[in-house]
Design an enzyme around this catalytic site. Sequence first.
Site, mmCIF file in Angstrom:
data_model
loop_
_atom_site.group_PDB
_atom_site.id
_atom_site.type_symbol
_atom_site.label_atom_id
_atom_site.label_comp_id
_atom_site.label_asym_id
_atom_site.label_seq_id
_atom_site.Cartn_x
_atom_site.Cartn_y
_atom_site.Cartn_z
ATOM 1 N N ASP A 30 2.128 13.559 -28.701
ATOM 2 C CA ASP A 30 1.703 14.605 -27.741
ATOM 3 C C ASP A 30 2.580 15.857 -27.780
ATOM 4 O O ASP A 30 2.109 16.942 -27.478
ATOM 5 C CB ASP A 30 1.542 14.055 -26.313
ATOM 6 N N SER B 44 11.424 5.536 -0.009
ATOM 7 C CA SER B 44 10.711 4.653 -0.932
ATOM 8 C C SER B 44 10.986 3.199 -0.587
ATOM 9 O O SER B 44 12.146 2.787 -0.492
ATOM 10 C CB SER B 44 11.158 4.910 -2.370
ATOM 11 N N LEU C 48 5.340 2.475 -18.178
ATOM 12 C CA LEU C 48 3.957 2.623 -17.708
ATOM 13 C C LEU C 48 3.843 3.877 -16.838
ATOM 14 O O LEU C 48 2.936 4.002 -16.030
ATOM 15 C CB LEU C 48 3.511 1.367 -16.931
ATOM 16 N N SER D 130 5.850 5.403 -14.362
ATOM 17 C CA SER D 130 6.080 5.494 -12.921
ATOM 18 C C SER D 130 6.504 6.914 -12.531
ATOM 19 O O SER D 130 6.206 7.373 -11.430
ATOM 20 C CB SER D 130 7.131 4.480 -12.475
ATOM 21 N N ASP E 233 1.316 11.778 -20.105
ATOM 22 C CA ASP E 233 1.411 10.925 -18.912
ATOM 23 C C ASP E 233 0.830 11.613 -17.687
ATOM 24 O O ASP E 233 0.039 11.033 -16.939
ATOM 25 C CB ASP E 233 2.868 10.539 -18.646
ATOM 26 N N TYR F 205 14.808 10.017 -26.851
ATOM 27 C CA TYR F 205 13.507 10.691 -26.824
ATOM 28 C C TYR F 205 13.674 12.151 -27.238
ATOM 29 O O TYR F 205 12.974 12.654 -28.125
ATOM 30 C CB TYR F 205 12.906 10.594 -25.408
HETATM 31 C C1 GLA Z 1 6.596 9.254 -22.867
HETATM 32 C C2 GLA Z 1 6.321 10.735 -22.661
HETATM 33 C C3 GLA Z 1 4.967 11.139 -23.237
HETATM 34 C C4 GLA Z 1 4.807 10.654 -24.674
HETATM 35 C C5 GLA Z 1 5.201 9.196 -24.806
HETATM 36 C C6 GLA Z 1 5.220 8.739 -26.245
HETATM 37 O O1 GLA Z 1 5.701 8.488 -22.126
HETATM 38 O O2 GLA Z 1 6.363 11.050 -21.285
HETATM 39 O O3 GLA Z 1 4.811 12.534 -23.138
HETATM 40 O O4 GLA Z 1 5.531 11.463 -25.551
HETATM 41 O O5 GLA Z 1 6.473 8.929 -24.250
HETATM 42 O O6 GLA Z 1 3.948 8.787 -26.804
#
Ligand code: GLA
Length: 388
Positions: A34, A65, A125, A127, A172, A222
Amino acid sequence: MQNLTQKFKDIFNAEPTLTAFAPGRINLIGEHTDYNGGFVFPAAIELGTYGVGRLRDDRKIQLYSVNFESAGVMAFDLDHLDYNAEHQWANYPKGMIRYLVEQFPEINRGFDIVVEGNIPNGASLSSSASIELLTGHLVTTLFHIDMDRLELVKMGQRVENEFIGVNSGIMDQFIVGFGKKDHAILLDTNTLEYHYVPTEFGDYKISIMNTNKRRELAESKYNERRSECERALAQLQKYLDVQSLGEISMAQFEQYADKIGDDVLMRRARHAISENERTKQAYEVLQAHDFKVFGELLNASHASLKDDYEVTGLELDTLAEAAQQVDGVLGARMTGAGFAGCAIALVHKDKIADLEEKVTEAYTKTVGYAPSFYHVDIANGVRTIEKS
Ligand code: GLA
């Protein structure tokens, strides 16, 4: 929901006036594409974040929370909305509130919000996108602001990029905003054009499998992957007139791969480009109900994320590869950012118990503790929940 309303009353001594839910997500295929201008194929899930809220008469903002009870009430006000490490989880809603306040002068009073999520923590997932969009939805609705959904999605991504400091793509927030029951979205992250695709796999179902290993240092890794892709792109741009890796075909890549001049960067680019092609192909074969080939694409995606992109690790590899061996499983792969968190498997509906048993055995033997499994419906995007 009754619990959350009661919790709000206990803490803030008043009835909340608004209830909302924002889903989490899985990604079927199209991982780490992405932020490379490629395709992604996510679906929203019924695990997510619930929130209740109410306007105040002063400029105070109070967030609580149920998942972080020991952190207590996080309190600040409309005039002090900077990132603050002491505010822990509340920085996600705070970032959203900050950008909303900057854009909408009608947000001139404070509010109280109580949230509770049932997405396992650190499970990949989403959050964080879930709480970002939940906050955006609650606040805009409380103030009767009619904000374009895509603008809300982009604001969530901006919170992640600028407020939290993770250079994530738009997948996401987009799926949490635009998710549709029983559908995945094929999204072109370059143009933001998208198609809803029914998550109808005949006799097969998606199982979510959690490594139960929390992600650590995932943010820095990342960001490192993202910059590696940018460096590979810069090399390829000397030969190809393109703006992103997503515009490059596998055939073009093979022609120019050795010009990148660095094995690691070459493999990062090869993942981004091959994954993009697999994602487009996955869409085609799903249209044709060819679940077998779809499963093979899931397996190939995992292998590429393991060998070329190096974002899996022992836990995710053990989980996905054990699942791939089970009779009745057409394919399995990690989902989300990687490093830990969850994998998904496409499994025959009569073999789900078998999958859980065999994968638990293999995983526990290698890793030393058990994985978890979830079977959840594919859900709508962020929404108000009307009182019944
Ligand atoms: C995380 C990031 C997304 C995407 C995924 C890997 O979820 O928030 O933008 O890059 O990793 O596909």
